[in-house]
Scaffold this active site. Structure first.
Site, PDB file in Angstrom:
ATOM      1  N   GLU A   1      -4.090  47.763  61.091  1.00  0.00           N
ATOM      2  CA  GLU A   1      -3.269  48.395  62.122  1.00  0.00           C
ATOM      3  C   GLU A   1      -3.359  47.488  63.333  1.00  0.00           C
ATOM      4  O   GLU A   1      -4.407  47.390  63.970  1.00  0.00           O
ATOM      5  CB  GLU A   1      -3.778  49.808  62.420  1.00  0.00           C
TER       6      GLU A   1
ATOM      7  N   CYS B   1      -1.664  50.143  71.680  1.00  0.00           N
ATOM      8  CA  CYS B   1      -0.714  49.409  70.841  1.00  0.00           C
ATOM      9  C   CYS B   1       0.639  50.095  70.821  1.00  0.00           C
ATOM     10  O   CYS B   1       1.671  49.443  70.626  1.00  0.00           O
ATOM     11  CB  CYS B   1      -1.268  49.251  69.433  1.00  0.00           C
TER      12      CYS B   1
ATOM     13  N   THR C   1      -6.365  38.476  65.129  1.00  0.00           N
ATOM     14  CA  THR C   1      -7.605  38.775  64.417  1.00  0.00           C
ATOM     15  C   THR C   1      -7.306  39.370  63.052  1.00  0.00           C
ATOM     16  O   THR C   1      -8.035  39.128  62.082  1.00  0.00           O
ATOM     17  CB  THR C   1      -8.485  39.733  65.234  1.00  0.00           C
ATOM     18  N   GLY C   2      -6.224  40.147  62.949  1.00  0.00           N
ATOM     19  CA  GLY C   2      -5.841  40.728  61.667  1.00  0.00           C
ATOM     20  C   GLY C   2      -5.608  39.671  60.607  1.00  0.00           C
ATOM     21  O   GLY C   2      -5.956  39.862  59.426  1.00  0.00           O
TER      22      GLY C   2
ATOM     23  N   GLY D   1      -6.793  46.273  65.533  1.00  0.00           N
ATOM     24  CA  GLY D   1      -6.992  45.257  66.563  1.00  0.00           C
ATOM     25  C   GLY D   1      -5.771  44.376  66.690  1.00  0.00           C
ATOM     26  O   GLY D   1      -4.646  44.758  66.330  1.00  0.00           O
ATOM     27  N   SER D   2      -5.965  43.180  67.169  1.00  0.00           N
ATOM     28  CA  SER D   2      -4.849  42.274  67.444  1.00  0.00           C
ATOM     29  C   SER D   2      -4.305  41.667  66.155  1.00  0.00           C
ATOM     30  O   SER D   2      -4.996  41.573  65.134  1.00  0.00           O
ATOM     31  CB  SER D   2      -5.310  41.145  68.373  1.00  0.00           C
TER      32      SER D   2
END
Length: 492
Positions: free
Chosen positions: A239, A289, A221-222, A217-218
């Site tokens: 990732e 991505c 958020t990571g 994800g982003s």
């Protein structure tokens, strides 16, 4: 009907929610709204199932995965339609995702995870082995709901773990159905799926009995995922986003590099797509991505390259994914639509030069009411503009020009992200020298966004931590263990 899978059973919840078809704005069917008790039940079932599964052989696990792939493949049309309805993917990209998913399931268990003797001095030996972590959880994004779910399930299960899949709240449908199908092949509790709201991810990362989180994800958020996992010292793989640069050298054949129609070819009964620069900018409406986000073109060919890119991009049809000649479908959800809109707003605010596009698609053309943008190319914006510095995750791409090899490599590296990058040149040796200087986890010469199940995949900088796929990725679904023993000679 769409239901959770907990301990080998299809379950629902008192409250439900639903996703939205991004091409129409209409509600998709209801799905469960998982509670803390549902999660606790799933984790308890996973712990029990994993203990038995860890005792199976790699060959037994491989057989189960291949049997699943054979059956999964018979549902191709159903899953392609589901992807279009929930994600908004154009038909060709929905097909592509499904085919990549089948390939992922089949190829992952071909990897060999063997014990390594790292010391043997005649008196004692030390062997490095890889053992399952235990209960794992995959947090799946909305751009590739099938491929990225199985990109976590396959290595997790093959390594001897149990896994709980949490699909994105925006695209829960495919994830629920692919795990429902798994009931036919795996023991109860081994592969489970939970649909929920935006609170379910934090519930998973905080759960004390989940041993590993794999998140895609982003980057924002990571960071939250990593912070939450740190409180229980979970294993974690991230990732995250990318701001991939493609460097175009002056010796390229523009007619081949830019206006390349999407082709398909068969390999091992798999239909694969072949893309070039124009299509790699707008693949899945830029919501990848690893899509090309910045195009650096040598100054001597800049004008001709831009004209060719504009001309071909004009031929890419915008519309609902269900129409088979569509190339650019909608942005997936309302929040992302609003975010991408801000980059279009910057065009006027910053006085950017629009080479193509520049606004929303006229939805009356297709009778749709969804989240559409026209493919947009911006001619040589400022290097400090948000469009160049950030990841828009939509169909808007800047082109910039350059002169010196070292200078353009430095500009390509001048970003917080480091997921992918490419160099395009007729001089492969020169291109290789350049890509080896690029600060990204995945680099290509005369290609971009090429991925294989047996090739490790990960990002540098803000683009992630750890590795997925390939043998290096498989090992991250394991704990390493060093086994010290007297050597056979000493024991005798």
């Amino acid at each position: 009907t769409f239901r959770n899978v907990i301990n080998g059973k299809l379950t629902t919840t008192a409250e439900t929610r639903h996703g939205v078809n991004p091409a129409t704005g209409e509600a998709n069917p209801p799905v469960p709204l998982t509670t803390q008790k549902d999660l606790d039940d799933a984790v308890a079932a996973a712990k029990k199932a994993q203990k038995a599964w860890a005792k199976t052989t790699f060959e037994e696990r491989r057989t189960k995965l291949h049997a699943y792939a054979d059956t999964f493949e018979t549902y191709r049309d159903d899953f392609v339609k589901l992807l279009i309805a929930e994600q908004g993917k154009a038909y060709i990209f929905a097909q592509d995702e499904f085919d990549r998913t089948v390939k992922m399931i089949r190829d992952t268990p071909k990897l060999q995870l063997v014990e390594e003797v790292v010391e043997d001095d005649g008196n004692r030996s030390a062997t490095l082995r890889y053992i399952p972590i235990g209960v794992t959880c995959g947090l799946i994004p909305w751009n590739y709901p099938l491929l990225l779910a199985w990109g976590k399930i396959a290595p997790a299960v093959y390594a001897g773990n149990a896994i709980i899949i949490k699909p994105s709240p925006d695209t829960p449908y495919g994830g629920l159905k692919l795990v429902e199908l798994a009931l036919q092949f795996f023991p109860p509790g081994l592969v489970q799926v939970l649909s929920g709201g935006h609170d379910l991810g934090p519930m998973c990362t905080a759960h004390p009995d989940i041993d590993k989180i794999s998140f895609t994800g982003s980057s924002a958020t990571g960071r939250s995922v990593m912070e939450s996992c740190s409180k229980t010292l979970k294993r974690v793989t991230l990732e995250l986003g990318g701001n991939d640069a493609a460097i175009i050298c002056e010796d390229v054949d523009i007619e081949k590099v830019v206006p390349q129609p999407v082709r398909t070819h068969m390999s091992d009964n798999l239909i694969t797509q072949t893309f070039q620069v124009a299509t790699l900018c707008f693949v899945t409406s830029g919501q990848v991505c690893m899509a090309i986000k910045r195009v650096y073109v040598h100054e001597s060919i800049y004008t001709r390259f831009l004209e060719a890119l504009v001309a071909y991009s004009k031929t890419l049809k915008v519309g609902p994914g269900i129409e088979q000649d569509t190339f650019i479908g909608p942005v997936q959800n309302a929040a992302q639509y609003k975010k991408v809109q801000t980059y279009f707003d910057d065009i006027t605010k910053e006085g950017q030069k629009v080479a193509l596009g520049g606004g929303t698609w006229d939805t009356t053309k297709g009778g749709a009411g969804g989240f559409f943008f026209n493919p947009t190319l911006i001619d040589n914006p400022s290097e400090d503009s948000r469009l160049v510095r950030d990841e828009p995750f939509g169909p808007i791409v800047p082109l910039l020009h350059w002169v010196d090899d070292d200078e353009v490599v430095a500009r390509a590296n001048d970003t917080n992200w480091g997921l992918g990058a490419s160099v395009w040149s007729a001089d492969v040796a020169r291109a290789e020298r350049m890509v080896r200087q690029l600060e990204a986890g995945n680099v290509w010469v005369n290609n971009h966004f090429e991925l294989k199940a047996h090739v490790p995949y990960g990002g540098h900088k803000w683009s992630g931590m750890g590795t997925e796929w390939g043998l290096a990725g498989l090992k991250q679904w394991c704990n390493s263990q060093s086994v010290w023993l007297p050597s056979k000679k000493a024991a005798a």
